[in-house]
Enzyme design. Structure first.
Site, PDB file in Angstrom:
ATOM      1  N   ASP A 100      -3.606  -3.505  -5.921  1.00 39.01           N
ATOM      2  CA  ASP A 100      -4.650  -3.767  -5.730  1.00 39.01           C
ATOM      3  C   ASP A 100      -5.218  -3.394  -3.644  1.00 39.01           C
ATOM      4  OD1 ASP A 100      -7.419  -4.398  -5.235  1.00 39.01           O
ATOM      5  OD2 ASP A 100      -7.451  -6.303  -6.117  1.00 39.01           O
ATOM      6  N   GLU A 111      -6.199   1.431  -0.671  1.00 30.45           N
ATOM      7  CA  GLU A 111      -6.631   2.114   0.975  1.00 30.45           C
ATOM      8  C   GLU A 111      -6.285   2.092   2.207  1.00 30.45           C
ATOM      9  OE1 GLU A 111      -8.359  -0.120  -0.969  1.00 30.45           O
ATOM     10  OE2 GLU A 111      -9.524   0.805  -3.012  1.00 30.45           O
ATOM     11  N   ASP A 131     -14.672  -1.319  -6.110  1.00 34.59           N
ATOM     12  CA  ASP A 131     -15.513  -3.147  -6.101  1.00 34.59           C
ATOM     13  C   ASP A 131     -16.934  -2.488  -6.224  1.00 34.59           C
ATOM     14  OD1 ASP A 131     -12.837  -4.138  -6.003  1.00 34.59           O
ATOM     15  OD2 ASP A 131     -13.588  -4.973  -4.083  1.00 34.59           O
TER      16      ASP A 131
END
Length: 769
Positions: free
Chosen positions: A393, A396, A466
């Site tokens: 997760d 980035e 998300d």
């Protein structure tokens, strides 16, 4: 020629003539891969990596440009070239294309062998602005090009702009949650361009030019890839940046997640519930805080009060014939041993990531020693317990309380600014490489939230982040995923129902959310990964109601459909690995001669046979679907045949989305199962959709190891001769342990009463209809 009165050439005239002559006959040097020269204060080099891939490098004279690409793994191959000077231009010609370098302006242009212009820089299109990147003198770099007025391009990663065609935009390419930034585009003219720079970059397209403008770069460095088609461009991009390995069969089934399962018992009971309901399931995903408090963020260990026996948990999931993902983040809480070790060794990037209130800090993913440390903890704490897959997760990564000065932080490879967009590539690559070094008995499967060029080589499936639970966002996922795939990265998915499920009282029992979730699931059935996840609203099928109620029944219908498509999908995945194929395909890829499909953003192909038109508007009862010209189409649900080149209206009750199969298709239909490997494919149905000749290759192997890389797999090719109405099943090629030696194929001619059953023992057989 000017002479003086005495009949002799004056010194001034001679020098002027010499300068003019030198200007007209600019020197260039032939290299092993092309040419190198100096133009307008720049060193310019053209390198052929093969006959179809050309690298163009420009840097200010007097500077050195020695870059080890993070994305490109290919080295230049010996490429026969014809090189000649024509006036102020040097022409380089391979067996596939021509490249012209203007010796006065530095412009590089690319043409096909007939001289048709494919792509060109602008004259004097390279701009370097001197900057200081902390302690280093370097440049911001801009390169401008010219496209045809009506040329259509795709790519730029995953942008949430709802657009298919990426013309006419200004896009800031810097990784962020829901936004995957890849400085690459491909054109309907059959070429692609990869701008090999990792700094934040602005892509601009307007009537005057198309450009990449990067905040940091020692040089302008891009690759021109001539494929002749979208598939050809993707094949060149994979050749340049790496092929995509095959994922385990199970991961192509249905995967359930939630933010979050709070104990090992809660997670295990979800798997048990699916098994008791006999609803298929293959993957279950453990999200954050299995390690305990946020100050212990990402400890890669289990909190004893909630996960007292993690090995028993994993074993129990396996005993239920399912597989388990565990989440891991790039940042560490200050109480973790990882944080302390990495801080001591100066291998942390000193900015805040999620969760910010506990000062979670990411590690230096660019440092190979830091990647070693990361894996050492991940292996000891989780992988050694026999876990199956990773959820990486925030890759980035999340950047909390962002300050521009954060980009000045040092990394192993330079300032964070100079390598910003390559963070997910380095992070995901470190986990993949280490697991491959550990074992070949279990294929690497990484679910991750961001990507960069080349990430397909790391067994990664990127999800769209998300995103919000609403209809507009659902609609935007279709072009976002297609443009991402057109960058050469084939594995992509999205949270079914959208991640942020706020504003729905009663959650999964809310009729509005039930409709949105069901339509989102129908879309996800036809993506590379089918995965339910979200916050606020638990999404397990039984949360929506009971069997016999439409929300349950429609979900079950599409989960079962997904599993029956597994033989088709696994063969498509093998085409990805073995022939640089794609799973989700923009319509233009297969129907380039039909310009009406160029900017269609709500339809696509799943593999090469299924046309999918997701329902993305609330309350839709009928949807218009354009069927591309050049094929006949069959309504999947009714078998009705329709000629292409026109739009049709399709009724869309809640259990139906428009789904068509191209005439000239062979689709293997799998058995009804509770998990992917429950039954062997010893009695497959073959559905033949006539209207054109067809071919399909069924692929089988051991499902979850890398023995296929040593040739342990089998292929069975089916050929349909439409005029002769004959199906030929060719000799089986290859073998692997546990392979079926004898099997049956139940052959069904769609929209026809004829069917036949054939016993197949590996040798060629035919069936005539």
């Amino acid at each position: 020629m000017i002479k003086n009165p005495h009949g002799k050439l004056s010194l001034l005239s001679f020098l002027l003539l010499l300068i003019t002559h030198v200007g007209l006959c600019q020197n260039f040097t032939k290299t092993n891969t092309g040419i190198k020269t100096s133009v307008d204060g720049l060193t310019v080099e053209v390198q052929f990596f093969n006959s179809r891939i050309v690298r163009v490098i420009k840097a200010p004279e007097g500077t050195s440009f020695n870059k080890q690409s993070l994305s490109v793994i290919k080295t230049p191959a010996a490429t026969p070239l014809q090189i000649q000077q024509q006036g102020n231009a040097v022409l380089l010609k391979s067996e596939a294309l021509q490249v012209a370098l203007d010796l006065q302006t530095g412009k590089v242009a690319f043409s096909n062998l007939n001289g048709g212009l494919l792509f060109t820089e602008k004259d004097y299109g390279s701009q370097f602005t001197a900057i200081k990147d902390v302690n280093k003198n370097t440049y911001s770099v801009r390169q401008a090009f010219r496209l045809d007025k009506d040329e259509v391009i795709y790519g730029l990663g995953q942008q949430q702009n709802g657009k298919m065609n990426q013309r006419g935009q200004k896009v800031f390419l810097r990784q962020d949650n829901t936004k995957v930034c890849i400085p690459f585009f491909q054109s309907v003219k059959g070429y692609g361009v990869f701008w090999d720079n990792y700094a934040p970059t602005t892509f601009l397209d307007n009537p005057h030019e198309t450009s990449f403008d990067s905040e940091v770069g020692d040089g302008s460095d891009y690759y021109f890839l001539y494929g002749g088609s979208a598939d050809g461009v993707i094949a060149q991009m994979r050749d340049l940046t790496g092929q995509a390995p095959l994922m385990p069969l199970w991961v192509y089934g249905f995967n359930q997640s939630r933010e979050r399962y709070r104990t090992q018992y809660e997670l295990l009971n979800v798997v048990k519930k699916y098994r008791s309901l006999k609803v298929p399931l293959d993957g279950i995903i453990q999200d954050w805080q299995y390690w305990g408090k946020d100050s212990n963020w990402n400890a890669m260990s289990f909190e004893p009060s909630t996960y007292p026996r993690p090995k028993e948990l994993i074993d129990s999931v396996h005993q239920l014939n399912a597989h388990i993902f565990f989440v891991a983040w790039p940042g560490f809480g200050p109480n973790t041993p990882q944080y302390k070790e990495l801080k001591e060794k100066k291998m942390l990037l000193n900015f805040e990531t999620y969760p910010p209130r506990f000062m979670s800090t990411p590690y230096d993913v660019y440092n190979p020693m830091a990647r070693d440390i990361y894996w050492r903890y991940l292996d000891k704490g989780v992988f050694s317990l026999n876990s199956d897959a990773w959820w990486l997760d925030s890759s980035e990564p999340d950047h909390s309380n962002l300050k521009e000065s954060d980009f000045d932080l040092p990394t192993y490879l330079g300032t964070f600014r100079s390598v910003r967009n390559a963070f997910p590539l380095q992070h995901v690559g470190g986990v993949y490489d280490h697991q491959r070094q550990s074992t070949s008995d279990k294929r690497v499967m990484i679910l991750t939230r961001s990507a960069f060029a080349g990430q397909q080589r790391y067994g990664a499936n990127t999800w769209s982040g998300d995103v919000h639970s609403n209809w507009e966002t659902l609609r935007k996922q279709v072009p976002a995923g297609l443009n991402f795939s057109l960058c050469g990265i084939p594995y992509w998915n999205t949270d079914i129902g959208g991640f942020i499920g706020e504003g729905f009282p009663k959650g999964a029992k809310n009729p509005e959310f039930q409709e949105l979730y069901t339509r989102w699931m129908q879309f996800a059935t036809f993506t590379p990964m089918m995965r339910s996840h979200g916050t606020s609203i638990p999404r397990e099928i039984y949360q929506f109601g009971n069997r016999g109620e439409w929300p349950f029944d429609v979900q079950e219908k599409f989960i079962n459909l997904r599993y029956q498509l597994l033989p088709y999908l696994y063969a498509t995945a093998w085409d990805v690995t073995s022939h640089s194929g794609s799973i989700i395909r923009a319509l233009y890829m297969d129907f380039v001669n039909d310009k009406k499909v160029y900017d269609i953003d709500n339809e696509y192909l799943f593999g090469k046979s299924f046309l999918v038109s997701p329902v993305t508007d609330k309350g839709t009862t009928t949807q218009s679907v354009y069927l591309p010209a050049g094929a006949v189409w069959y309504d999947f649900w009714t078998g009705e045949r329709t000629d292409g080149g026109k739009a049709v209206d399709k009724a869309t009750p809640i259990d139906i989305i428009p789904l068509y199969v191209k005439g000239g298709s062979i689709v293997p239909w799998g058995p009804k199962v509770q998990y992917a490997e429950e039954k062997k494919w010893n009695n497959l149905e073959l559905r033949i959709y006539p209207g054109a000749d067809a071919a399909f290759t069924l692929y089988e192997d051991e499902n979850n190891n890398y023995n296929y890389e040593q040739g342990k797999y089998a292929e069975i090719t089916f050929n349909w001769n439409d005029q002769a109405r004959t199906l030929t099943i060719k000799d089986r090629k290859g073998s692997f342990p546990g392979m079926l030696s004898t099997r049956k194929f139940n052959i069904v001619l769609v929209n026809n009463q004829n069917s036949k059953t054939i016993t197949y023992k590996g040798k060629e057989v035919t069936a005539k209809f």
